[in-house]
Design an enzyme around this catalytic site. Sequence first.
Site, short mmCIF file in Angstrom:
data_model
loop_
_atom_site.label_atom_id
_atom_site.label_comp_id
_atom_site.label_asym_id
_atom_site.label_seq_id
_atom_site.Cartn_x
_atom_site.Cartn_y
_atom_site.Cartn_z
N ASP A 41 0.83 -1.21 0.00
CA ASP A 41 0.00 0.00 0.00
C ASP A 41 0.86 1.26 0.00
O ASP A 41 2.03 1.25 0.40
CB ASP A 41 -0.91 0.02 1.22
CG ASP A 41 -2.25 -0.66 0.96
OD1 ASP A 41 -2.49 -1.07 -0.18
OD2 ASP A 41 -3.05 -0.78 1.91
N LYS A 63 -2.94 3.04 -2.08
CA LYS A 63 -4.21 3.22 -1.38
C LYS A 63 -4.02 4.39 -0.43
O LYS A 63 -3.42 4.27 0.62
CB LYS A 63 -4.59 1.96 -0.58
CG LYS A 63 -5.21 0.86 -1.42
CD LYS A 63 -6.61 1.20 -1.81
CE LYS A 63 -7.26 0.07 -2.60
NZ LYS A 63 -8.59 0.45 -3.09
N MET A 180 -9.10 9.51 8.82
CA MET A 180 -9.54 10.03 7.52
C MET A 180 -10.62 11.09 7.68
O MET A 180 -11.61 11.11 6.95
CB MET A 180 -10.04 8.88 6.62
CG MET A 180 -8.96 7.86 6.30
SD MET A 180 -9.57 6.39 5.44
CE MET A 180 -10.31 5.47 6.81
#
Length: 267
Positions: A41, A63, A180
């Site tokens: 990732d 990602k 996030m």
Amino acid sequence: MSTTTQASGSVVLVGAGPGDPDLLTLKAVKAIASATVLLVDDLVNDAVLAHASPNARVVHVGKRGGCASTPQAFIEKLMIQAAREGQRVVRLKGGDPFVFGRGGEEVEHLHREGIAVEVINGITSGLAAVTSLNVPLTHRDHAHGVVFVTGHAKPGDPGTDWAALAQCAHQARLTLVIYMGVSSATRIEAGLLAGLPPDTPVAIVQHATLPEQRHASGTLGTLTATLGAHRLGSPSIIVVGDVLRGLASVGLRTTAAGGSSAWPLVA
């Protein structure tokens, strides 16, 4: 269960931790060293790959929230294809595979295809971020529990009910750790203010555990303003709760540009 013939290879989902390569577990290091194929990732520190065999094939499958990413279906296809070729596949994921890493989806998909899969935990960034400030997630006097929650919902999903979560956190004395959440900070702030006092302490930690870590603190009522004032962006962890009270400072760190990036936590 798929009718596909059992694969001769295997897949291991490995948590690479929050960024600092020294935070890898010994089990993760052994899995990386034994892999013949690594699917890596975007948030995984390149230094982690020093543990890989020089003969291993390394495929970067980006990602990163808010950026163009390798489609999940394509990553799953790569894992399945390599396992059926008899490869020892390591899917290397930032943080922990089962904490907002889509590890659950990947395990389900691999099981349906008859592929052996193992999961190796990593230190999740929500834990590492607060630890880097010498702040606990729980405290007998301030927080009886902790909630890990994402600020990013998949398309078509309304996402977290922030007002309901705030009421629960206030009543149960919980620490909120938001992943996030930078791009949704305005909505998160407004929703949490429906159930938490505006002077509830907040800390934001960007690039937790890395040399370029930056962090700032404020209150829930100034969350968006604090992000803007200190130009903090993704990837960042937002921490909300009374565990942040009573600490004089978080110490000094150096930004990538060489300047001081420390601000005192709320007294």
